[in-house]
Every structure is written in C-alpha cells, then in structure tokens.
Design a protein around this motif. Structure first.
Motif, PDB file in Angstrom:
ATOM      1  N   THR A  94      49.219  58.490  49.005  1.00 18.41           N
ATOM      2  CA  THR A  94      49.324  59.846  48.480  1.00 18.41           C
ATOM      3  C   THR A  94      49.545  59.850  46.976  1.00 18.41           C
ATOM      4  N   GLY A  95      50.254  58.848  46.457  1.00 14.75           N
ATOM      5  CA  GLY A  95      50.523  58.780  45.023  1.00 14.75           C
ATOM      6  C   GLY A  95      49.358  58.273  44.211  1.00 14.75           C
ATOM      7  N   HIS A  96      48.198  58.055  44.878  1.00 17.58           N
ATOM      8  CA  HIS A  96      46.997  57.555  44.187  1.00 17.58           C
ATOM      9  C   HIS A  96      47.322  56.309  43.363  1.00 17.58           C
ATOM     10  N   PHE A  97      48.067  55.408  43.985  1.00 14.39           N
ATOM     11  CA  PHE A  97      48.355  54.133  43.338  1.00 14.39           C
ATOM     12  C   PHE A  97      47.042  53.403  43.095  1.00 14.39           C
ATOM     13  N   ASN A  98      46.784  53.050  41.851  1.00 15.47           N
ATOM     14  CA  ASN A  98      45.487  52.520  41.463  1.00 15.47           C
ATOM     15  C   ASN A  98      45.668  51.183  40.739  1.00 15.47           C
ATOM     16  N   GLN A  99      44.889  50.199  41.165  1.00 20.28           N
ATOM     17  CA  GLN A  99      44.928  48.885  40.527  1.00 20.28           C
ATOM     18  C   GLN A  99      43.507  48.454  40.184  1.00 20.28           C
ATOM     19  N   THR A 100      43.292  48.071  38.937  1.00 26.07           N
ATOM     20  CA  THR A 100      41.982  47.597  38.472  1.00 26.07           C
ATOM     21  C   THR A 100      42.153  46.249  37.791  1.00 26.07           C
ATOM     22  N   THR A 101      41.352  45.290  38.184  1.00 26.45           N
ATOM     23  CA  THR A 101      41.445  43.937  37.629  1.00 26.45           C
ATOM     24  C   THR A 101      40.058  43.441  37.254  1.00 26.45           C
ATOM     25  N   VAL A 102      39.974  42.821  36.075  1.00 24.02           N
ATOM     26  CA  VAL A 102      38.749  42.166  35.617  1.00 24.02           C
ATOM     27  C   VAL A 102      39.120  40.750  35.191  1.00 24.02           C
ATOM     28  N   GLN A 103      38.412  39.750  35.729  1.00 23.62           N
ATOM     29  CA  GLN A 103      38.742  38.361  35.424  1.00 23.62           C
ATOM     30  C   GLN A 103      37.482  37.521  35.269  1.00 23.62           C
ATOM     31  N   LEU A 104      37.574  36.526  34.404  1.00 18.81           N
ATOM     32  CA  LEU A 104      36.541  35.521  34.238  1.00 18.81           C
ATOM     33  C   LEU A 104      37.059  34.191  34.785  1.00 18.81           C
ATOM     34  N   CYS A 105      36.157  33.383  35.302  1.00 15.58           N
ATOM     35  CA  CYS A 105      36.591  32.077  35.798  1.00 15.58           C
ATOM     36  C   CYS A 105      35.578  31.005  35.421  1.00 15.58           C
ATOM     37  N   MET A 106      36.064  29.782  35.383  1.00 14.41           N
ATOM     38  CA  MET A 106      35.183  28.634  35.197  1.00 14.41           C
ATOM     39  C   MET A 106      35.746  27.459  35.981  1.00 14.41           C
ATOM     40  N   ALA A 107      34.857  26.577  36.419  1.00 16.36           N
ATOM     41  CA  ALA A 107      35.259  25.451  37.249  1.00 16.36           C
ATOM     42  C   ALA A 107      34.416  24.233  36.895  1.00 16.36           C
ATOM     43  N   SER A 108      34.983  23.071  37.149  1.00 14.93           N
ATOM     44  CA  SER A 108      34.291  21.812  36.870  1.00 14.93           C
ATOM     45  C   SER A 108      34.472  20.873  38.053  1.00 14.93           C
ATOM     46  N   ARG A 109      33.406  20.178  38.409  1.00 17.16           N
ATOM     47  CA  ARG A 109      33.435  19.316  39.583  1.00 17.16           C
ATOM     48  C   ARG A 109      33.317  17.843  39.197  1.00 17.16           C
ATOM     49  N   VAL A 110      34.125  17.026  39.824  1.00 13.18           N
ATOM     50  CA  VAL A 110      34.099  15.574  39.648  1.00 13.18           C
ATOM     51  C   VAL A 110      33.571  14.948  40.927  1.00 13.18           C
TER      52      VAL A 110
END
Length: 329
Positions: A94-110
C-alpha cells in the motif's frame, strides 16, 4: 477472519518495519545476475538478453508485489571474459515501496584443464528506494470510530527516498564430463559494502546476502531427453531460503545433420520446491535454441495459505540467446 487479517498485515508491513530483504524470483535459471555475478556469459550461447515479470499476492492485496527485471550478458570468443548489465524494479504494498537497481558486472574464467574451470565475477552499481508515506495509515490515526487519514500519525521519517552504491562478488566451479554432463557449483556474496537503506535513520544497513547454488545437465540415453536438477540456498540476516527441483527437457526433433543451420526446438517441464513456502510448477518453450518463453506459478503452502488460499506468484520470462556454433549441447 481475524487470523487472516493479522497474517496479512504482518506480510504487508515487512518492507517498512522489518529488516530489508532482497527480491527473489522463482525462475532462478532466468535470473542469473541476481544469483551470482560469475554466471555472466554462461549458458549454451555466446550472449543473452532476458526480461522477467513477477506478480505476487494478488489474491490478498489490492496492491500486489510487482517485480520487473532486464539483464544482458555476453562472453568473449574463448569465454575467458564476460560482461553483463542488470536492471530491476520492485514495487510492493500500500505504501508503494519502490526499489530500483542498476548494476554492471564482469567475470573472468581460469581453465585448469579441458574439463574443469573456475570463474570469478564482480558486480556493482546503484540501488534506490522510495516510499509514499501519504498513502499509509496507522493505528494512532484511529479517532474512536475509524482510521482518520487526516489525523496526525505521530510517525517521524527523516526521508522518503534513499540510494546507495551496492556491490557483489561470486565464484563458479564448472566440470564437464566426457559424456557432456555438466556440473556447476557457485557461491556469491551480495551487499558486501552494506549499503544504507533506512527511511528512519542513517545507521541501518542492508545485511549481506550469501547465495550458494548448484546445478547439473544430465543427458539421458538417446537424443531427446535431458534433466536439469538444481538447488539454490540463500541466507540474509535471519532470513533463509532453500529452493530445489528439476527441469526435464524434451527435444521432439533433431538438428540438421549436414549444414547445422536448422536447430531443433524443445519444451521444458519443471517442478521445484521453496522449502516451507511454495511448490513451483514451470514450463518453457525453446524455439531453435534462440528464443525462450517461460511461465511459472507458485502454489503457496506456507502458513500464509490461510489468507492467500494457496495462490502465490505468477512469473513470466522472455529471453533471446545469441547462438554459439562452437557449442553442441
């Protein structure tokens, strides 16, 4: 009736007065960047774009929990490096609780040998939260007959919006057997910087979320059936979640034998169980290994089923895979 109302109020007030907790999706296979940054660039493709929509508790609230997500990730030609982008928005109560997230990621494999790999990933960005205090009512506004929204609530909030940087890290172990069965085991840590999230004070922070997961690809005799058992365990403060189950994939046709241009479509059927919470039934249609349309439904089996009448959440996912002709699984 009083029991139903009490249970419902407890659930709806969690985002406001309880410890903040993360969103979750039932289709964990379609939300890899919410499970582990090291999953960027994985899958039977060179890249993918995934959109998700989740709608929960429509049967008990006029303002159900709605979550949308979009992610894109891809790997280098030899899969040594991978990059990704995650966006999600969650709107609850009811309180219109709002969450917005923007993320970048990177990974490396051995690569240890031809069959065994270890992958490390990091992820970070910005997370913003807001709430509409004017839409909330409180017991202190009871005027003797009804809750009067024009009467002071005597509640003090220092702010209605908050935002902070948010970071995560993870690792993924992969082993491929000669019969093309695959095992993945991963561990990730979220909110490692413990971002500030409270609307009351500047001291309350988001607890670290730990996530452990494992899955396998098992090829059955013949060329038409594969099984994908999986398990995901998450812990955040006092909250625990354990999800396990399996998909079975049926391939009614075969890839073109000589040119390789025609890829067979397939259909998936899945059943998973989120311990103490929900039974999840899923299906997925895969068109020529490039386009996936997935649907799942949570059947609520927790104590909250008294109010929900076993109706939990509906989830839809659409993904596009960029083919990698070097991969034959």
């Amino acid at each position: 009736m009083k029991i139903k109302i009490a249970i419902l109020l407890c659930w709806l007030l969690v985002p406001i007065c309880g410890l903040p907790q993360d969103i979750h999706f039932s289709q964990t296979d379609n939300t890899p960047l919410t499970i582990n940054p090291a999953l960027a660039g994985e899958g039977n493709c060179s890249g993918r774009f995934i959109s998700n929509y989740r709608n929960q508790w429509r049967s008990v609230s006029a303002n159900p929990y709605k979550t949308i997500s979009f992610s894109g990730d891809m790997s280098s030609r030899k899969k040594k490096f991978a990059f990704g982008l995650l966006f999600f928005n969650d709107r609850t109560g009811t309180g219109h609780f709002n969450q917005t997230t923007v993320q970048l990621c990177m990974a490396s494999r051995v690569q240890f040998n031809r069959q065994t790999f270890l992958k490390l990933g990091i992820q970070g960005g910005w997370s913003a939260r807001s709430i509409d205090m004017e839409s909330l009512t409180w017991n202190s506004q009871f005027d003797g007959s009804v809750i009067n929204p024009d009467q002071s609530s005597n509640e003090t909030f220092t702010q209605e919006k908050t935002g902070a940087p948010d970071f995560a890290a993870g690792m993924l172990f992969t082993h491929n057997w000669t019969n093309k069965n695959i095992l993945n085991i991963g561990l990730s840590s979220w909110h490692v910087n413990k971002p500030q999230t409270s609307f009351y004070t500047n001291t309350e922070t988001l607890p670290v979320r730990w996530c452990g997961h494992a899955d396998m690809t098992i090829k059955l005799p013949g060329k038409t059936l594969l099984i994908y058992p999986s398990a995901v365990f998450m812990t955040q403060s006092s909250y625990r979640q354990f999800l396990f189950g399996s998909f079975i994939r049926y391939i009614p046709g075969l890839d073109s034998k000589y040119t390789g241009r025609e890829k067979a479509s397939s259909i998936y059927f899945g059943m998973h169980y989120r311990f103490g919470d929900a039974l999840i039934l899923s299906t997925k249609l895969n068109y020529r290994r490039q386009l996936n349309l997935s649907f799942s439904y949570d059947i609520n089996v927790s104590r909250f089923h008294v109010a929900s009448r076993t109706k939990g959440a509906m989830e839809i996912s659409l993904s596009y895979l960029i083919p990698d002709n070097r991969l034959k699984l």
